[in-house]
Design a protein around this motif. Structure first.
Motif, PDB file in Angstrom:
ATOM      1  N   GLY A  16       0.774  -1.234   0.000  1.00 41.33           N
ATOM      2  CA  GLY A  16       0.000   0.000   0.000  1.00 41.33           C
ATOM      3  C   GLY A  16       0.803   1.280   0.000  1.00 41.33           C
ATOM      4  O   GLY A  16       0.252   2.347   0.281  1.00 41.33           O
ATOM      5  N   THR A  17       2.084   1.226  -0.341  1.00 41.64           N
ATOM      6  CA  THR A  17       2.915   2.437  -0.320  1.00 41.64           C
ATOM      7  C   THR A  17       3.234   2.970  -1.716  1.00 41.64           C
ATOM      8  O   THR A  17       3.972   3.944  -1.840  1.00 41.64           O
ATOM      9  N   ALA A  18       2.693   2.360  -2.771  1.00 38.39           N
ATOM     10  CA  ALA A  18       3.029   2.764  -4.136  1.00 38.39           C
ATOM     11  C   ALA A  18       2.638   4.210  -4.401  1.00 38.39           C
ATOM     12  O   ALA A  18       3.423   4.993  -4.956  1.00 38.39           O
ATOM     13  N   LEU A  19       1.431   4.601  -4.004  1.00 36.42           N
ATOM     14  CA  LEU A  19       0.980   5.970  -4.259  1.00 36.42           C
ATOM     15  C   LEU A  19       1.799   6.988  -3.473  1.00 36.42           C
ATOM     16  O   LEU A  19       2.001   8.123  -3.930  1.00 36.42           O
ATOM     17  N   HIS A  20       2.272   6.592  -2.309  1.00 38.47           N
ATOM     18  CA  HIS A  20       3.115   7.492  -1.518  1.00 38.47           C
ATOM     19  C   HIS A  20       4.383   7.858  -2.298  1.00 38.47           C
ATOM     20  O   HIS A  20       4.763   9.038  -2.370  1.00 38.47           O
ATOM     21  N   TYR A  21       5.023   6.858  -2.893  1.00 37.42           N
ATOM     22  CA  TYR A  21       6.257   7.122  -3.635  1.00 37.42           C
ATOM     23  C   TYR A  21       5.979   7.856  -4.955  1.00 37.42           C
ATOM     24  O   TYR A  21       6.781   8.695  -5.386  1.00 37.42           O
ATOM     25  N   VAL A  22       4.846   7.561  -5.591  1.00 36.37           N
ATOM     26  CA  VAL A  22       4.503   8.255  -6.834  1.00 36.37           C
ATOM     27  C   VAL A  22       4.326   9.740  -6.587  1.00 36.37           C
ATOM     28  O   VAL A  22       4.758  10.581  -7.397  1.00 36.37           O
ATOM     29  N   LEU A  23       3.695  10.094  -5.478  1.00 33.97           N
ATOM     30  CA  LEU A  23       3.444  11.506  -5.176  1.00 33.97           C
ATOM     31  C   LEU A  23       4.723  12.281  -4.861  1.00 33.97           C
ATOM     32  O   LEU A  23       4.682  13.515  -4.752  1.00 33.97           O
ATOM     33  N   HIS A  24       5.850  11.587  -4.694  1.00 36.49           N
ATOM     34  CA  HIS A  24       7.110  12.265  -4.419  1.00 36.49           C
ATOM     35  C   HIS A  24       8.033  12.310  -5.638  1.00 36.49           C
ATOM     36  O   HIS A  24       9.182  12.739  -5.523  1.00 36.49           O
ATOM     37  N   LEU A  25       7.536  11.889  -6.803  1.00 35.97           N
ATOM     38  CA  LEU A  25       8.324  11.977  -8.030  1.00 35.97           C
ATOM     39  C   LEU A  25       8.145  13.365  -8.634  1.00 35.97           C
ATOM     40  O   LEU A  25       7.023  13.811  -8.873  1.00 35.97           O
ATOM     41  N   ASP A  26       9.252  14.036  -8.902  1.00 35.31           N
ATOM     42  CA  ASP A  26       9.176  15.409  -9.404  1.00 35.31           C
ATOM     43  C   ASP A  26       8.480  15.493 -10.762  1.00 35.31           C
ATOM     44  O   ASP A  26       7.832  16.497 -11.070  1.00 35.31           O
ATOM     45  N   LEU A  27       8.598  14.452 -11.592  1.00 33.93           N
ATOM     46  CA  LEU A  27       7.957  14.473 -12.904  1.00 33.93           C
ATOM     47  C   LEU A  27       6.446  14.398 -12.819  1.00 33.93           C
ATOM     48  O   LEU A  27       5.742  14.730 -13.777  1.00 33.93           O
ATOM     49  N   PHE A  28       5.923  13.951 -11.677  1.00 33.22           N
ATOM     50  CA  PHE A  28       4.478  13.787 -11.519  1.00 33.22           C
ATOM     51  C   PHE A  28       3.966  14.611 -10.341  1.00 33.22           C
ATOM     52  O   PHE A  28       3.135  14.145  -9.554  1.00 33.22           O
ATOM     53  N   ARG A  29       4.453  15.842 -10.243  1.00 29.39           N
ATOM     54  CA  ARG A  29       4.010  16.746  -9.174  1.00 29.39           C
ATOM     55  C   ARG A  29       3.665  18.119  -9.774  1.00 29.39           C
ATOM     56  O   ARG A  29       4.367  19.106  -9.541  1.00 29.39           O
ATOM     57  N   PRO A  30       2.568  18.198 -10.560  1.00 30.97           N
ATOM     58  CA  PRO A  30       2.208  19.508 -11.112  1.00 30.97           C
ATOM     59  C   PRO A  30       1.772  20.490 -10.043  1.00 30.97           C
ATOM     60  O   PRO A  30       1.914  21.694 -10.204  1.00 30.97           O
ATOM     61  N   TRP A  31       1.228  19.968  -8.944  1.00 30.67           N
ATOM     62  CA  TRP A  31       0.797  20.806  -7.816  1.00 30.67           C
ATOM     63  C   TRP A  31       1.454  20.243  -6.552  1.00 30.67           C
ATOM     64  O   TRP A  31       0.868  19.420  -5.855  1.00 30.67           O
ATOM     65  N   LEU A  44      -5.658   6.541   3.640  1.00 35.44           N
ATOM     66  CA  LEU A  44      -6.483   6.683   2.443  1.00 35.44           C
ATOM     67  C   LEU A  44      -5.700   6.302   1.192  1.00 35.44           C
ATOM     68  O   LEU A  44      -6.253   5.686   0.271  1.00 35.44           O
ATOM     69  N   LEU A  45      -4.419   6.646   1.159  1.00 39.51           N
ATOM     70  CA  LEU A  45      -3.597   6.269   0.001  1.00 39.51           C
ATOM     71  C   LEU A  45      -3.451   4.751  -0.092  1.00 39.51           C
ATOM     72  O   LEU A  45      -3.479   4.178  -1.194  1.00 39.51           O
ATOM     73  N   ALA A  46      -3.286   4.091   1.040  1.00 35.39           N
ATOM     74  CA  ALA A  46      -3.172   2.635   1.032  1.00 35.39           C
ATOM     75  C   ALA A  46      -4.472   1.987   0.561  1.00 35.39           C
ATOM     76  O   ALA A  46      -4.459   1.048  -0.249  1.00 35.39           O
ATOM     77  N   VAL A  47      -5.605   2.498   1.049  1.00 37.56           N
ATOM     78  CA  VAL A  47      -6.905   1.970   0.615  1.00 37.56           C
ATOM     79  C   VAL A  47      -7.107   2.210  -0.875  1.00 37.56           C
ATOM     80  O   VAL A  47      -7.564   1.325  -1.610  1.00 37.56           O
ATOM     81  N   ALA A  48      -6.754   3.418  -1.348  1.00 34.77           N
ATOM     82  CA  ALA A  48      -6.900   3.730  -2.769  1.00 34.77           C
ATOM     83  C   ALA A  48      -6.023   2.832  -3.626  1.00 34.77           C
ATOM     84  O   ALA A  48      -6.437   2.390  -4.709  1.00 34.77           O
ATOM     85  N   GLY A  49      -4.807   2.525  -3.160  1.00 34.76           N
ATOM     86  CA  GLY A  49      -3.924   1.652  -3.916  1.00 34.76           C
ATOM     87  C   GLY A  49      -4.470   0.239  -4.037  1.00 34.76           C
ATOM     88  O   GLY A  49      -4.478  -0.341  -5.129  1.00 34.76           O
ATOM     89  N   HIS A  50      -4.925  -0.332  -2.919  1.00 33.48           N
ATOM     90  CA  HIS A  50      -5.481  -1.682  -2.968  1.00 33.48           C
ATOM     91  C   HIS A  50      -6.783  -1.713  -3.762  1.00 33.48           C
ATOM     92  O   HIS A  50      -7.053  -2.690  -4.486  1.00 33.48           O
TER      93      HIS A  50
END
Length: 354
Positions: free
Chosen positions: A220-235, A248-254
């Motif tokens: 359940g930590t995939a979305l956490h790491y995605v949100l910290h990639l500079d290429l995918f942080r428009p906001w 909530l991120l873990a629930v959304a990932g599963h």
């Protein structure tokens, strides 16, 4: 064949594929959606067109031609190194996307739209985000469908032709030719829609199964790491706010993995509407949080292939402005002929229904 005998499976399948064109309004949504989406994409990149596809691109036309020689690819943009030719191709792409979305001479424009999309996609093959790949696939499938029979300029012209008085008796050979043409068009349309639906199912199923193999998606930590990639942080502020809710991120990932894997198996039940709603929310989140609007838009439009025409017609009536709604309850709409009767075929209707 007697009354108590049932046709064999091959006959039933052929009858189903040739008797009636299915999901004509869904096909129209695909046509309008991808036409408008690609037009918006080209307009968004208008200022950067030379750096992406033109002579100023690091991936030069010569390199593209060398790659095409190995892969067998093709692109209109590599036929000439002239800047005038590139601008003409870009103008052609803009006009083609707009006319294809409007449904003007859809059979011809659908083929031209496929050529345009694959040409631009192949010219900058290393600068895609996934949405380009899906749009290119759909552009190749849509010429098989009768995506211009509903909600199009072709459909409007066909209604006018049906209302016009006839021009005398039609020769029998023309009636038979029109019947064969209608059968082939219906067969190709139904097969094309089934291929599009299968493509979307394969896409979701394979994406879900691929995620299951990753440890980050399992814990359940995939979305956490995605949100910290500079290429995918428009906001960045919005990404940081979302990352503060780890549960909530873990629930959304599963939930994402579960919905993608289960989606192909839920198509024949009402559960598919729940899953389509969840997928819509997922794609909107990807568009906003990860800055991939083209990919999200392409997926949302592709999901429309699973919506019945009755629901799309209801949504169209709801979305209609109040001043354009009829004062009284309208009667059932008169459909365009999809399977003409040999004795009463008008070639104007057959030409207009494509």
């Amino acid at each position: 064949m007697t009354a108590d005998q049932t046709p064999d499976p091959v006959t039933r399948a052929f009858t189903f594929l040739t008797e009636r064109a299915v999901s004509l309004h869904a096909a129209a949504v695909l046509r309008m959606g991808y036409g408008v989406l690609y037009l918006g994409f080209l307009l968004r990149e208008f200022r950067h067109r030379d750096e992406i596809w033109g002579l100023g691109s690091p991936w030069t036309p010569g390199l593209a031609r060398e790659l095409f020689g190995q892969t067998g690819g093709f692109s209109l943009l590599t036929l000439s190194d002239s800047g005038t030719w590139f601008e003409a191709c870009y103008a052609l792409a803009l006009v083609t996307s707009a006319l294809f979305a409007a449904g003007w001479h859809t059979r011809t424009l659908s083929v031209l739209f496929a050529v345009v999309v694959t040409s631009f996609h192949g010219r900058a093959i290393f600068m895609t985000d996934g949405g380009d790949n899906l749009i290119a696939l759909m552009a190749l499938y849509l010429p098989l469908t009768a995506c211009g029979r509903r909600w199009s300029l072709d459909a409007r012209r066909a209604r006018f032709r049906c209302a016009a008085p006839g021009s005398g008796p039609v020769p029998r050979w023309r009636q038979q030719a029109g019947l064969v043409r209608s059968l082939l068009a219906t067969l190709l349309h139904n097969c094309g829609m089934f291929v599009i639906a299968a493509q979307v199912c394969v896409l979701y199923g394979s994406a879900g199964l691929y995620k299951v193999q990753g440890s980050l998606w399992r814990d359940g930590t995939a979305l956490h790491y995605v949100l910290h990639l500079d290429l995918f942080r428009p906001w960045p502020a919005l990404s940081q706010l979302a990352d503060e809710h780890g549960l909530l991120l873990a629930v959304a990932g599963h939930l994402t993995v579960l919905v993608q894997v289960a989606f192909p198996f839920a198509l024949f039940s009402r559960l598919k509407y729940v899953m389509l709603a969840l997928l819509l929310g997922m794609h909107l989140g990807i568009a906003v949080l990860l800055g991939l609007p083209l990919f999200s838009g392409a997926m949302i439009i592709a999901d429309a292939v699973f919506l019945p025409d009755s629901l799309l017609l209801h949504l169209a009536r709801v979305a209609r402005p109040p001043w354009r709604r009829p004062a009284t309850t309208p009667g059932p709409p008169v459909p365009l002929p999809t399977q003409p009767t040999p004795g009463a075929l008008d070639p104007r209707v057959v030409r207009g229904s494509s």
